[in-house]
Design a protein around this motif. Structure first.
Motif, PDB file in Angstrom:
ATOM      1  N   VAL A 137       0.832  -1.198   0.000  1.00 55.67           N
ATOM      2  CA  VAL A 137       0.000   0.000   0.000  1.00 55.67           C
ATOM      3  C   VAL A 137       0.874   1.258   0.000  1.00 55.67           C
ATOM      4  CG1 VAL A 137      -1.663   1.333   1.366  1.00 55.67           C
ATOM      5  CG2 VAL A 137      -1.983  -1.129   1.056  1.00 55.67           C
ATOM      6  N   ALA A 138       1.978   1.212   0.719  1.00 56.15           N
ATOM      7  CA  ALA A 138       2.887   2.365   0.736  1.00 56.15           C
ATOM      8  C   ALA A 138       3.459   2.617  -0.656  1.00 56.15           C
ATOM      9  CB  ALA A 138       4.024   2.113   1.738  1.00 56.15           C
ATOM     10  N   ARG A 139       3.803   1.547  -1.387  1.00 54.02           N
ATOM     11  CA  ARG A 139       4.309   1.727  -2.754  1.00 54.02           C
ATOM     12  C   ARG A 139       3.214   2.265  -3.674  1.00 54.02           C
ATOM     13  NH1 ARG A 139       6.487  -3.356  -1.565  1.00 54.02           N
ATOM     14  NH2 ARG A 139       4.974  -4.405  -2.931  1.00 54.02           N
TER      15      ARG A 139
ATOM     16  N   ILE B 240      -9.651  12.190  -1.665  1.00 53.34           N
ATOM     17  CA  ILE B 240      -9.356  12.616  -0.289  1.00 53.34           C
ATOM     18  C   ILE B 240      -9.361  11.411   0.653  1.00 53.34           C
ATOM     19  CG2 ILE B 240     -10.230  13.943   1.674  1.00 53.34           C
ATOM     20  CD1 ILE B 240     -11.259  16.006  -0.402  1.00 53.34           C
ATOM     21  N   VAL B 241     -10.378  10.549   0.507  1.00 53.26           N
ATOM     22  CA  VAL B 241     -10.479   9.393   1.401  1.00 53.26           C
ATOM     23  C   VAL B 241      -9.293   8.445   1.197  1.00 53.26           C
ATOM     24  CG1 VAL B 241     -11.846   7.348   1.971  1.00 53.26           C
ATOM     25  CG2 VAL B 241     -12.975   9.547   1.596  1.00 53.26           C
ATOM     26  N   THR B 242      -8.978   8.116  -0.053  1.00 56.37           N
ATOM     27  CA  THR B 242      -7.856   7.198  -0.304  1.00 56.37           C
ATOM     28  C   THR B 242      -6.529   7.799   0.173  1.00 56.37           C
ATOM     29  OG1 THR B 242      -7.684   8.063  -2.568  1.00 56.37           O
ATOM     30  CG2 THR B 242      -8.926   6.029  -2.255  1.00 56.37           C
ATOM     31  N   ASN B 243      -6.327   9.101  -0.054  1.00 55.49           N
ATOM     32  CA  ASN B 243      -5.096   9.750   0.429  1.00 55.49           C
ATOM     33  C   ASN B 243      -5.006   9.728   1.942  1.00 55.49           C
ATOM     34  OD1 ASN B 243      -4.135  10.326  -2.114  1.00 55.49           O
ATOM     35  ND2 ASN B 243      -4.974  12.401  -2.178  1.00 55.49           N
ATOM     36  N   HIS B 244      -6.149   9.909   2.595  1.00 52.96           N
ATOM     37  CA  HIS B 244      -6.152   9.890   4.056  1.00 52.96           C
ATOM     38  C   HIS B 244      -5.824   8.495   4.584  1.00 52.96           C
ATOM     39  CE1 HIS B 244      -7.337  10.624   8.203  1.00 52.96           C
ATOM     40  NE2 HIS B 244      -8.159   9.579   8.124  1.00 52.96           N
ATOM     41  N   LEU B 245      -6.391   7.457   3.959  1.00 49.21           N
ATOM     42  CA  LEU B 245      -6.188   6.101   4.459  1.00 49.21           C
ATOM     43  C   LEU B 245      -4.781   5.571   4.160  1.00 49.21           C
ATOM     44  CD1 LEU B 245      -9.646   4.540   3.541  1.00 49.21           C
ATOM     45  CD2 LEU B 245      -8.806   5.111   5.827  1.00 49.21           C
ATOM     46  N   ASP B 246      -4.227   5.899   2.986  1.00 48.43           N
ATOM     47  CA  ASP B 246      -2.888   5.375   2.680  1.00 48.43           C
ATOM     48  C   ASP B 246      -1.763   6.299   3.137  1.00 48.43           C
ATOM     49  OD1 ASP B 246      -2.636   7.386   0.748  1.00 48.43           O
ATOM     50  OD2 ASP B 246      -3.175   6.070  -0.909  1.00 48.43           O
ATOM     51  N   ALA B 247      -2.137   7.413   3.789  1.00 47.71           N
ATOM     52  CA  ALA B 247      -1.089   8.289   4.334  1.00 47.71           C
ATOM     53  C   ALA B 247      -0.349   7.609   5.473  1.00 47.71           C
ATOM     54  CB  ALA B 247      -1.700   9.607   4.808  1.00 47.71           C
ATOM     55  N   CYS B 248      -1.004   6.632   6.116  1.00 48.22           N
ATOM     56  CA  CYS B 248      -0.375   5.877   7.207  1.00 48.22           C
ATOM     57  C   CYS B 248      -0.489   4.388   6.879  1.00 48.22           C
ATOM     58  CB  CYS B 248      -1.040   6.209   8.547  1.00 48.22           C
ATOM     59  SG  CYS B 248      -0.213   5.442   9.958  1.00 48.22           S
ATOM     60  N   PRO B 249       0.374   3.876   6.002  1.00 49.48           N
ATOM     61  CA  PRO B 249       0.259   2.463   5.589  1.00 49.48           C
ATOM     62  C   PRO B 249       0.355   1.484   6.750  1.00 49.48           C
ATOM     63  CG  PRO B 249       1.775   3.666   4.159  1.00 49.48           C
ATOM     64  CD  PRO B 249       1.467   4.568   5.301  1.00 49.48           C
ATOM     65  N   ALA B 250       1.043   1.860   7.819  1.00 46.75           N
ATOM     66  CA  ALA B 250       1.213   0.944   8.947  1.00 46.75           C
ATOM     67  C   ALA B 250      -0.123   0.615   9.616  1.00 46.75           C
ATOM     68  CB  ALA B 250       2.173   1.535   9.970  1.00 46.75           C
ATOM     69  N   ARG B 251      -1.150   1.451   9.390  1.00 48.50           N
ATOM     70  CA  ARG B 251      -2.458   1.222  10.022  1.00 48.50           C
ATOM     71  C   ARG B 251      -3.497   0.681   9.047  1.00 48.50           C
ATOM     72  NH1 ARG B 251      -4.710   6.256  12.889  1.00 48.50           N
ATOM     73  NH2 ARG B 251      -6.172   4.636  13.575  1.00 48.50           N
ATOM     74  N   ILE B 252      -3.095   0.407   7.794  1.00 47.48           N
ATOM     75  CA  ILE B 252      -4.076   0.045   6.769  1.00 47.48           C
ATOM     76  C   ILE B 252      -4.751  -1.285   7.072  1.00 47.48           C
ATOM     77  CG2 ILE B 252      -2.531  -1.229   5.230  1.00 47.48           C
ATOM     78  CD1 ILE B 252      -5.187   1.347   4.178  1.00 47.48           C
TER      79      ILE B 252
ATOM     80  N   TYR C 280     -10.631   1.524   2.099  1.00 47.66           N
ATOM     81  CA  TYR C 280      -9.661   1.981   1.098  1.00 47.66           C
ATOM     82  C   TYR C 280     -10.038   1.457  -0.292  1.00 47.66           C
ATOM     83  CZ  TYR C 280      -4.965   2.610  -0.967  1.00 47.66           C
ATOM     84  OH  TYR C 280      -3.898   2.971  -1.750  1.00 47.66           O
ATOM     85  N   ILE C 281     -10.377   0.171  -0.374  1.00 46.84           N
ATOM     86  CA  ILE C 281     -10.740  -0.424  -1.659  1.00 46.84           C
ATOM     87  C   ILE C 281     -12.101   0.101  -2.128  1.00 46.84           C
ATOM     88  CG2 ILE C 281     -11.142  -2.595  -2.868  1.00 46.84           C
ATOM     89  CD1 ILE C 281      -8.230  -2.026  -1.941  1.00 46.84           C
ATOM     90  N   LEU C 282     -13.042   0.249  -1.207  1.00 47.00           N
ATOM     91  CA  LEU C 282     -14.357   0.774  -1.580  1.00 47.00           C
ATOM     92  C   LEU C 282     -14.255   2.202  -2.109  1.00 47.00           C
ATOM     93  CD1 LEU C 282     -17.430   0.441  -1.678  1.00 47.00           C
ATOM     94  CD2 LEU C 282     -17.512   1.264   0.706  1.00 47.00           C
ATOM     95  N   SER C 283     -13.432   3.025  -1.473  1.00 47.46           N
ATOM     96  CA  SER C 283     -13.280   4.403  -1.953  1.00 47.46           C
ATOM     97  C   SER C 283     -12.654   4.424  -3.344  1.00 47.46           C
ATOM     98  CB  SER C 283     -12.423   5.212  -0.967  1.00 47.46           C
ATOM     99  OG  SER C 283     -11.093   4.720  -0.921  1.00 47.46           O
ATOM    100  N   ALA C 284     -11.714   3.488  -3.616  1.00 54.60           N
ATOM    101  CA  ALA C 284     -11.126   3.415  -4.952  1.00 54.60           C
ATOM    102  C   ALA C 284     -12.192   3.014  -5.987  1.00 54.60           C
ATOM    103  CB  ALA C 284      -9.972   2.413  -4.963  1.00 54.60           C
TER     104      ALA C 284
ATOM    105  N   ILE D 256      -0.458  -1.540  -8.508  1.00 54.35           N
ATOM    106  CA  ILE D 256       0.623  -1.972  -7.615  1.00 54.35           C
ATOM    107  C   ILE D 256       0.020  -2.740  -6.451  1.00 54.35           C
ATOM    108  CG2 ILE D 256       2.355  -1.163  -5.982  1.00 54.35           C
ATOM    109  CD1 ILE D 256       1.599   0.702  -9.212  1.00 54.35           C
ATOM    110  N   HIS D 257      -1.144  -2.258  -5.954  1.00 58.82           N
ATOM    111  CA  HIS D 257      -1.933  -2.992  -4.957  1.00 58.82           C
ATOM    112  C   HIS D 257      -3.093  -3.625  -5.708  1.00 58.82           C
ATOM    113  CE1 HIS D 257      -3.534  -4.226  -1.213  1.00 58.82           C
ATOM    114  NE2 HIS D 257      -4.551  -3.365  -1.190  1.00 58.82           N
ATOM    115  N   LEU D 258      -3.054  -4.946  -5.884  1.00 59.02           N
ATOM    116  CA  LEU D 258      -3.994  -5.631  -6.767  1.00 59.02           C
ATOM    117  C   LEU D 258      -5.461  -5.370  -6.419  1.00 59.02           C
ATOM    118  CD1 LEU D 258      -4.385  -7.508  -9.154  1.00 59.02           C
ATOM    119  CD2 LEU D 258      -4.211  -9.450  -7.587  1.00 59.02           C
TER     120      LEU D 258
END
Length: 575
Positions: free
Chosen positions: A18-20, A64-76, A85-89, A132-134
């Motif tokens: 997710v970080a990548r 905005i939602v996806t950026n907020h959720l993947d801003a901290c990959p350690a908590r994904i 995250y997937i639903l917002s995408a 990158i994230h399937l």
């Protein structure tokens, strides 16, 4: 059977993926956002404004939602965050492809062409950037497939043209199948590249740990060689014995420098070797290096000649690097010379405070072909014609070191058989100080002190005791932390030399126990004597409350300088 690259990821790997994905989305945002704005602006020419603006707002909300959720990959991986995250995408992609899905229903061939291009660009973006994230790639592709097939079906069914519906649906399915394959291949490439990078980093970390461990383990026997050698040299009166012990000590010091280089892996990996200038006698360093090879050379029946010009008595240079370069040249000459001579000439070139030390090493051996004159300095380019070919590193390393020291290493042309190399090094000449009353040597100021040596290895205690006895220091020894604490309770000392890697109670725990003791023992100076020789380890130990630090292998000069500093016996002009 499921391919290995489709196997579920553990949480840590999922977070990294997710970080990548987030990183690549942020890098191409400066292209994505203007392209989206242009697509929506053109859509307003054919669709009601409120529809397009609704899609714009929903797309912005998805970003905005996806950026907020993947801003901290350690908590994904926590709770609802990854599904959200997937639903917002998915919803973001739905909002983005709604305009082309609606424009497909307009009876204008140009608008239909624009709608098809809009959909194709959306799918290309998903396949190349959002895969990158399937799960994100599949969510985006599903949204495009859903709106494409639904819009096409709703367009043709009211017209009762099943042939057109079947043909266009077939074309759409082929395009979607190709896009799905592209999504999977993109994901596979990124995942395998990430796995390869992780393996390379793990192998590099393993190598670094191995080298650090080997450096640590080699310091104990090397400490014994240097310690006993220095102790015997101080007591030897026979010139032959002193010369032999001097060769032994200089060789051990060369090994110590190599161990220091192993620890400085950042410099080694960048092709740079640390240079540590000291004030030395160039003549003595050259003679010492040549004499180290004399028995080996003369044993083969080859003559070894040394010609020294007018060299400065004192100059600043790195003696270990000078010996390393000269040793490589002498070793190279010895490999390729069966008869005749090896000649070493040294002189000064230029004037002023920074002249060049020029050392020429020539031999009557095999020689080097003219077309190989530069290639022999390339790494892993073997030298010689096969009799005793080297591994190709010595000349490459020596040239790099010479250039770091302000000089160079070149192969010179000569009419007679053999090879002739010229090594140059920049010097900083040092004027002899004016005569003044000599201050007592550092070790002489330590006389009468009492030091506790704590080390679980008897050889290290023997070496430390031998040095301290040279300084007139009385020693007591302990082989463990508890034994040291018991001795401190009943015997007063001026200083503690403490090994940091002892079984059971290690050095840091022993230090904490000493600081917790009642009375004067709690404030005793404690100096680490350890094979942990990196700068980070030194800073850690000093930060933990140690008063001083000496890295193994220990030399008399380093030990006396550190003890006089810690005990407050150093003169103001000593650093």
């Amino acid at each position: 059977m499921r391919p290995h690259w489709l196997a579920p990821l553990p949480p840590a790997a999922l977070q990294q993926e997710v970080a990548r994905q987030a990183a690549i989305l942020r890098r191409e945002a400066f292209v994505r956002f203007p392209a989206m704005a242009l697509a929506f602006a053109v859509s307003m020419l054919f669709l009601p404004g409120w529809i397009v603006w609704t899609c714009v707002l929903l797309s912005a909300l998805g970003e905005i939602v996806t950026n907020h959720l993947d801003a901290c990959p350690a908590r994904i991986t926590e709770g609802w965050r990854h599904p959200a995250y997937i639903l917002s995408a998915f919803l973001l992609q739905c909002a983005f492809v709604t305009p082309p899905a609606l424009m497909w229903h307009l009876e204008n061939p140009y608008v239909k062409a624009f709608a098809i291009g809009f959909m194709v660009c959306s799918m290309m973006h998903v396949a190349t950037v959002r895969s990158i994230h399937l799960p994100m790639g599949l969510a985006g592709g599903s949204a495009i497939a859903l709106f494409t097939l639904a819009s096409n079906t709703l367009y043709w069914l009211p017209r009762h043209d099943l042939a057109a519906l079947g043909l266009t649906t077939l074309c759409a399915l082929v395009a979607l199948a190709y896009s799905l394959a592209a999504i999977l291949m993109t994901y596979r490439l990124h995942r395998e590249a990430a796995a390869g990078r992780a393996e390379a980093l793990a192998a590099n970390a393993t190598k670094d740990r191995f080298l650090a461990q080997m450096s640590h383990e080699l310091r104990t026997p090397l400490n014994a060689i240097l310690g006993i050698g220095h102790a015997e040299l101080r007591g030897a009166s026979d010139p032959v014995s002193r010369d032999r012990l001097g060769v032994l000590i200089r060789s051990a010091e060369g090994l110590s420098t190599m161990l220091d280089d192993i620890l400085d892996m950042s410099a080694v990996q960048q092709g740079r070797m640390p240079v540590r200038p000291q004030t030395v006698s160039p003549r003595e360093e050259i003679v010492a290096s040549v004499e180290l090879f004399r028995p080996l050379v003369e044993e083969t029946g080859v003559a070894l000649e040394l010609v020294l010009g007018d060299l400065p008595k004192r100059a600043r240079l790195d003696p270990q690097r000078l010996r390393q370069c000269l040793s490589n040249l002498l070793s190279n000459a010895l490999k390729h010379t069966q008869e005749g001579r090896i000649r070493v000439e040294a002189r000064i070139e230029g004037a002023g405070p920074r002249p060049l030390l020029r050392i020429e090493v020539s031999d009557t051996g095999d020689g080097i072909l003219r077309e190989e004159a530069e290639a022999i300095f390339d790494p892993f380019m073997p030298t010689g014609n096969g009799r005793l070919a080297g591994n190709g590193l010595g000349l490459s390393i020596s040239r790099a070191l010479a250039r770091q020291m302000g000089g160079d290493l070149r192969l010179l042309a000569q009419p007679e058989p053999g090879a002739r190399f010229a090594l140059t090094i920049a010097l900083q000449t040092v004027e002899a100080p004016a005569s003044a009353p000599a201050a007592p040597r550092a070790e002489h100021r330590l006389g009468g002190r009492r030091v506790l040596v704590v080390d679980d290895i008897s050889t290290n205690r023997l070496v430390a005791a031998a040095y301290l006895q040279l300084f007139g220091v009385r020693t007591i020894e302990a082989q463990s932390g508890p034994e040291a604490l018991a001795l401190l309770e009943r015997e007063p000392v001026d200083l503690v030399l403490l090994d940091m890697n002892m079984p059971g109670m290690d050095g840091l725990e022993t230090l904490r126990r000493i600081r917790a003791m009642p009375g004067p023992a709690a404030s005793l100076p404690v100096v680490a004597m350890t094979a942990d020789a990196t700068e980070e380890q030194r800073d850690m130990y000093l930060g933990a409350g140690l008063t001083g630090y000496v890295a193994k292998p220990v030399t008399p000069d380093r030990m006396s300088a550190e003890l006089t500093r810690v005990l407050g016996l150093a003169h103001p002009d000593e650093s």
